[in-house]
Design an enzyme around this catalytic site. Structure first.
Site, PDB file in Angstrom:
ATOM      1  N   HIS A   1      -6.301  -1.486  11.518  1.00  0.00           N
ATOM      2  CA  HIS A   1      -5.656  -1.987  10.303  1.00  0.00           C
ATOM      3  C   HIS A   1      -6.508  -3.099   9.705  1.00  0.00           C
ATOM      4  CE1 HIS A   1      -2.526  -2.644   7.453  1.00  0.00           C
ATOM      5  NE2 HIS A   1      -2.119  -3.790   7.942  1.00  0.00           N
TER       6      HIS A   1
ATOM      7  N   CYS B   1      -5.236   0.386   3.607  1.00  0.00           N
ATOM      8  CA  CYS B   1      -5.357  -1.041   3.925  1.00  0.00           C
ATOM      9  C   CYS B   1      -6.766  -1.552   3.705  1.00  0.00           C
ATOM     10  CB  CYS B   1      -4.916  -1.290   5.366  1.00  0.00           C
ATOM     11  SG  CYS B   1      -5.846  -0.351   6.604  1.00  0.00           S
TER      12      CYS B   1
ATOM     13  N   GLN C   1       0.805  -1.213   0.000  1.00  0.00           N
ATOM     14  CA  GLN C   1       0.000   0.000   0.000  1.00  0.00           C
ATOM     15  C   GLN C   1       0.842   1.268   0.000  1.00  0.00           C
ATOM     16  OE1 GLN C   1      -1.667  -1.112   3.935  1.00  0.00           O
ATOM     17  NE2 GLN C   1      -1.323   1.023   4.534  1.00  0.00           N
TER      18      GLN C   1
END
Length: 414
Positions: free
Chosen positions: A361, A225, A219
């Site tokens: 995340h 993410c 990324q």
């Protein structure tokens, strides 16, 4: 404060509890002229980011700013030098020495894409000292080695923590650049619960061996993410229903998902809804990843994959394992505690360190199993193959570790 939290705070392992060494910088602001008007917006954004989370009596104010502007793709990068005036600290319960007023010299890099700002870099320190950026980064690196050692000592699994490609970043820099604060808010689209046909799961399963998982992606310096987690799930669903494994475009979601915030973060539930609204996903080859927001250039004629719906999955890890083994890889969100320094092995942080309520995340569950009688989830991350176990993270299974079971979801392809 609970005894556990007091201990962890003393060890500097709670989020924000271990400030990086202040970065002294050379020169002052004498002789700076009036700032160009186009710098004021990005400078105020950088100041707001600097003050975020600081006690009311310790907020800095902008004194002077200068800088330069350059184009970056469809955005603009502002490289700023700013002096900040920080008021003296009067309350020893919230502030640390020194107690006197100080002037800071800061370097900021701010990306402006379509009116949305992203802080790429922030370095601040007292004016009129001679420590260089390299010396300061070495101090950050040394602090991070000690932090990794503390995490290692308290981990209950087999994980090894140490030097990684993120070891010269402060905790705040790492969170700001790579993580996703929107996940913990969970204000996205509501999804219907999935129907679970069985809770019986085989002892182990790995979709990588079945050809349902694309290569690990990266990324970059972008909090995207959420997009990688969703495309990974859709890639698996399409493979299982259509027999073709296609690497799908995360950049399409950054550019065209009008609900989420591109590099500033997003939610898988919103991303599924965007894919339905747009009419599908293009492939990585047709709509390549740039790592920053651009004007949407989605073409329905180039869309190779579609989804019919999305579903929320159970928080029961046995049910999750059974669903994964039958239905494919699962989009999940986790607390990324310790991942900045993760190298290999099965991570099992203490629950107070890796609270399930502080997920930040999004990743992809691709399998599960046991190593030396320790149950694990195999997790595909999006930080490249030069992180973790060739891009993968292994997390303890069955204990709700780091909130792995709190936001599980999947697209539906009929």
């Amino acid at each position: 404060m609970a005894p556990w939290l007091q201990l962890l705070s003393l060890l500097g392992l709670l989020p924000g509890a271990a400030p990086a060494p202040s970065q002294p910088r050379a020169a002052g602001a004498r002789g700076w002229g009036p700032p160009p008007p186009e710098l004021l917006g990005p400078a105020r954004f950088a100041l707001e980011a600097y003050n975020r989370g600081r006690a009311a009596g310790r907020r800095a104010v902008l004194a002077a700013v200068r800088g330069r502007v350059r184009r970056a793709g469809h955005g603009t990068v502002y490289s700023l030098e700013a002096t900040l005036e920080e008021e003296p600290c009067r309350d020893p319960t919230v502030c640390q020495l020194p107690l006197t007023k100080q002037t800071l010299l800061c370097s900021f890099e701010v990306l402006d894409e379509l009116g949305k700002h992203v802080l790429l870099r922030r370095d601040c320190g007292p004016v009129d000292t001679k420590v260089t950026e390299t010396q300061w980064r070495m101090g950050v690196f040394a602090n991070n080695l000690m932090r990794a050692q503390k995490i290692q000592a308290l981990d209950r699994g087999t994980a090894q923590y140490g030097i990684t490609k993120f070891s010269d970043l402060t905790e705040e820099e790492f969170r700001t650049i790579y993580l996703n604060p929107f996940l913990r808010e969970d204000t996205g689209q509501r999804m219907l619960p999935a129907t679970f046909l069985s809770e019986l799961a085989p002892p182990a399963w790995d979709w990588r061996k079945e050809g349902a998982v694309t290569e690990v992606k990266d990324q970059g310096m972008c909090g995207s993410c959420w997009a990688f987690s969703v495309t990974g799930n859709v890639e698996g669903q399409w493979f299982l229903k259509r027999g073709a494994l296609l690497s799908l475009s995360e950049q399409e979601l950054l550019d065209c998902d009008e609900t989420d915030k591109a590099c500033l973060g997003g939610l898988p539930s919103n991303a599924y809804a965007a894919i339905k609204t747009l009419g599908g996903l293009e492939t990585e080859d047709d709509y390549s990843y740039q790592g920053h927001m651009q004007p949407c250039s989605f073409s329905s004629e180039k869309a190779k994959v579609y989804i019919n719906d999305s579903v929320a999955l159970s928080k029961n890890e046995k049910k999750l394992a059974a669903w994964l083994a039958t239905m494919g890889p699962i989009s999940v969100a986790i607390n990324a505690f310790g991942m900045q320094f993760y190298r290999h092995g099965i991570a099992h942080p203490l629950r107070p360190l890796c609270s399930p309520w502080l997920i930040d995340h999004a990743v992809l569950l691709v399998g599960y199993g046991n190593r030396s009688d320790i149950p694990f989830w195999a997790i595909k991350n999006s930080w490249g193959t030069n992180w973790g176990e060739k891009g993968y993270y292994y997390l303890h299974r069955g204990s709700g570790a780091c909130g792995v079971n709190t936001m599980a979801s999947s697209a539906v392809v009929d």
